[in-house]
Design an enzyme around this catalytic site. Sequence first.
Site, PDB file in Angstrom:
ATOM      1  N   GLY A  17       0.847  -1.198   0.000  1.00  0.00           N
ATOM      2  CA  GLY A  17       0.000   0.000   0.000  1.00  0.00           C
ATOM      3  C   GLY A  17       0.881   1.246   0.000  1.00  0.00           C
ATOM      4  O   GLY A  17       0.497   2.289   0.507  1.00  0.00           O
ATOM      5  N   THR A  19       1.555   3.297  -2.162  1.00  0.00           N
ATOM      6  CA  THR A  19       1.079   4.469  -2.912  1.00  0.00           C
ATOM      7  C   THR A  19      -0.170   5.068  -2.257  1.00  0.00           C
ATOM      8  O   THR A  19      -0.770   6.000  -2.785  1.00  0.00           O
ATOM      9  CB  THR A  19       0.704   4.068  -4.357  1.00  0.00           C
ATOM     10  OG1 THR A  19      -0.289   3.013  -4.280  1.00  0.00           O
ATOM     11  CG2 THR A  19       1.899   3.568  -5.134  1.00  0.00           C
ATOM     12  N   GLY A  20      -0.576   4.528  -1.119  1.00  0.00           N
ATOM     13  CA  GLY A  20      -1.843   4.946  -0.506  1.00  0.00           C
ATOM     14  C   GLY A  20      -1.708   6.211   0.332  1.00  0.00           C
ATOM     15  O   GLY A  20      -0.623   6.762   0.524  1.00  0.00           O
ATOM     16  N   ASP A  21      -2.848   6.626   0.849  1.00  0.00           N
ATOM     17  CA  ASP A  21      -2.948   7.862   1.626  1.00  0.00           C
ATOM     18  C   ASP A  21      -2.101   7.805   2.906  1.00  0.00           C
ATOM     19  O   ASP A  21      -1.394   8.751   3.246  1.00  0.00           O
ATOM     20  CB  ASP A  21      -4.440   8.066   1.972  1.00  0.00           C
ATOM     21  CG  ASP A  21      -4.673   9.324   2.763  1.00  0.00           C
ATOM     22  OD1 ASP A  21      -4.391  10.407   2.214  1.00  0.00           O
ATOM     23  OD2 ASP A  21      -5.113   9.230   3.924  1.00  0.00           O
ATOM     24  N   ALA A  23       0.520   5.939   3.562  1.00  0.00           N
ATOM     25  CA  ALA A  23       1.949   5.953   3.235  1.00  0.00           C
ATOM     26  C   ALA A  23       2.399   7.382   2.934  1.00  0.00           C
ATOM     27  O   ALA A  23       3.449   7.825   3.402  1.00  0.00           O
ATOM     28  CB  ALA A  23       2.213   5.041   2.039  1.00  0.00           C
ATOM     29  N   HIS A 178      -2.092   4.307  16.860  1.00  0.00           N
ATOM     30  CA  HIS A 178      -1.107   5.389  16.950  1.00  0.00           C
ATOM     31  C   HIS A 178      -1.275   6.234  18.205  1.00  0.00           C
ATOM     32  O   HIS A 178      -0.366   6.960  18.588  1.00  0.00           O
ATOM     33  CB  HIS A 178      -1.087   6.242  15.666  1.00  0.00           C
ATOM     34  CG  HIS A 178      -2.296   7.077  15.460  1.00  0.00           C
ATOM     35  ND1 HIS A 178      -3.407   6.626  14.806  1.00  0.00           N
ATOM     36  CD2 HIS A 178      -2.568   8.333  15.831  1.00  0.00           C
ATOM     37  CE1 HIS A 178      -4.304   7.581  14.784  1.00  0.00           C
ATOM     38  NE2 HIS A 178      -3.839   8.630  15.401  1.00  0.00           N
ATOM     39  N   LYS A 182       1.877   8.203  21.217  1.00  0.00           N
ATOM     40  CA  LYS A 182       1.987   9.627  21.575  1.00  0.00           C
ATOM     41  C   LYS A 182       2.843   9.788  22.828  1.00  0.00           C
ATOM     42  O   LYS A 182       2.741   9.005  23.769  1.00  0.00           O
ATOM     43  CB  LYS A 182       0.591  10.225  21.812  1.00  0.00           C
ATOM     44  CG  LYS A 182      -0.179  10.424  20.515  1.00  0.00           C
ATOM     45  CD  LYS A 182      -1.527  11.025  20.800  1.00  0.00           C
ATOM     46  CE  LYS A 182      -2.316  11.218  19.524  1.00  0.00           C
ATOM     47  NZ  LYS A 182      -1.795  12.315  18.696  1.00  0.00           N
ATOM     48  N   ASP A 235     -14.735   3.246  14.856  1.00  0.00           N
ATOM     49  CA  ASP A 235     -13.562   3.949  14.343  1.00  0.00           C
ATOM     50  C   ASP A 235     -12.672   4.490  15.461  1.00  0.00           C
ATOM     51  O   ASP A 235     -11.456   4.569  15.302  1.00  0.00           O
ATOM     52  CB  ASP A 235     -14.027   5.112  13.444  1.00  0.00           C
ATOM     53  CG  ASP A 235     -12.889   5.729  12.662  1.00  0.00           C
ATOM     54  OD1 ASP A 235     -12.100   4.964  12.072  1.00  0.00           O
ATOM     55  OD2 ASP A 235     -12.755   6.966  12.657  1.00  0.00           O
ATOM     56  N   HIS A 240      -8.813   3.494  19.997  1.00  0.00           N
ATOM     57  CA  HIS A 240      -8.049   4.556  20.657  1.00  0.00           C
ATOM     58  C   HIS A 240      -8.530   4.851  22.077  1.00  0.00           C
ATOM     59  O   HIS A 240      -7.747   4.901  23.018  1.00  0.00           O
ATOM     60  CB  HIS A 240      -8.117   5.854  19.850  1.00  0.00           C
ATOM     61  CG  HIS A 240      -7.724   5.700  18.421  1.00  0.00           C
ATOM     62  ND1 HIS A 240      -6.625   4.981  18.032  1.00  0.00           N
ATOM     63  CD2 HIS A 240      -8.277   6.167  17.272  1.00  0.00           C
ATOM     64  CE1 HIS A 240      -6.512   5.020  16.720  1.00  0.00           C
ATOM     65  NE2 HIS A 240      -7.507   5.726  16.238  1.00  0.00           N
TER      66      HIS A 240
END
Length: 484
Positions: A17, A19-21, A23, A178, A182, A235, A240
């Site tokens: 991936g 080429t994806g967003d 990346a 992610h 932090k 989501d 998170h």
Amino acid sequence: MVSRVIPVDPFDLVIFGGTGDLARRKILPALFRRFCAGQMGTDARVVGAARTEMDSAAYREFAREAITEFDDNEECAAESLDGFLEQLSYITLDARGDTGWQAMKAAMRDGPIQAFYFSVGPGLFGDLAERLHAYEIAGPDSRIVVEKPFGRDLASAQALNKGLAKHFDESQIYRIDHYLGKETVQNLMAIRFGNTLFEPLWNAQYVDHIQITVAESVGVGTRGGYYDKSGAMRDMMQNHLMQLLCLIAMEPPAKFDPAAVRDEKLKVIRALEPVDAEDVVRGQYEGTGELPGYRNQVENRDTRTESFVALKARIGNWRWAGTPFYIRTGKRLRARASEIAVVFKDAPHSIFGADAGRHRNILTIRLQPNEGIELGVTIKEPGPGGMRLVDVPLDMSFAEALGPDSADFPDAYERLIMDVVRGDQTLFMRGDEVEAAWAWVDPIIDAWQEVESDPILYASGSSGPDDALRLMHKDGRRWREIKP
Ligand code: NAP
């Protein structure tokens, strides 16, 4: 005080991936910053892989544009970018076919650490794992990194885990959240377990309640297609916010190592009590002025997907029985602001009388913007005229205490990718944690589907539906203001 950068061992990192967003926006800029910092050496290789046909030179241009657009580190000079790009190559490859796999096998070196970043939709995780194995590219020491969403319910998460487990041991799988990368989230553990001051108070006897807010000011934008199948609960809440809840609520692990930390987090999730229907509020934003409402940004104009959720969670164990956790997240709210607030109980008796007002200690961990930690303490208002009390923040700004460079810490993706290379799984979710989180969230979503009711509409730029305010009011508490 400038932090010491320890270079990592040589590695080959494949970005499926590439080429994806993700990346473009996160992975390539993060790698570049680690290269500039001297952590990623000139002996590391990064291989982009996707179906789009291009050669390595074109991929380097693609990466140059992405880094120029999304990296805001002005200290990194142009010649560093040229040096970094030399370490990039590209392979045209189909996760579901045979194209490119022999080329990938030939591109991998013997010796360096091997990591494969699955920056593709979860529908391809199994295919990639299968082919990495079938073409004998990945070995027992290789690592794979998988992105969220990890399933959309317990059954699909179990299926994904099963697909990966066919070819990879759990010790090789790095499930990214992610938020765990932090700086302040890790500082939360340092504050709790590196000091004697807080831990004795970190329980239901002294903590009145805990609030976790992850507020976004933007709407779904162009991601409506993906988001409408997911919603705030899947989501954001399932991953998170639940991860933040775990770090706040867990028992002290015996060691700061992956098994110990993740065992303690899992115990928290398993101790969560089922959520009562009256303790959950789901909302959907309305349009305001020129801003379109949620329903106008997705294909299904009758959609019931929530862009906001607030709930009261209870943890059934000795430490937390009686201390509620109020958690909310949503889009198009008043500001982009994420924080955890630990609200301590009132002093048992006020010697200053009613005029002094009501004062509480609040420990606030700000995740964005301006990561930092603040402890509100009560002092006397200066000046004559009796004992008037006022709450002031005890400053724990990193920049002031540790020097200006200390605020310039790596972002979450930089840290997490380097952790993969170092083989440290502490800040990644384990398969059983993810499944336990779905097991808690699934009944809430199922109950919404059963009642077939619409989410409550809220105005763009507000704090969410009024019912969310009532969720706390009925307990005699109130949310902290959402402010930038
Ligand atoms: P995206 O922009 O749609 O990119 C998908 C990538 O997968 C492209 O490079 C695409 O390239 C490649 N791809 C698709 N089918 C393929 C196949 N059969 N074989 C090989 N490559 C294939 O998606 P994204 O936004 O980068 O997201 C990637 C993953 O990260 C998803 O799981 C997403 O949920 C997760 N994620 C994204 C973000 C974000 O901010 N974007 C944040 C958190 C998590 P080709 O079409 O050239 O093959």
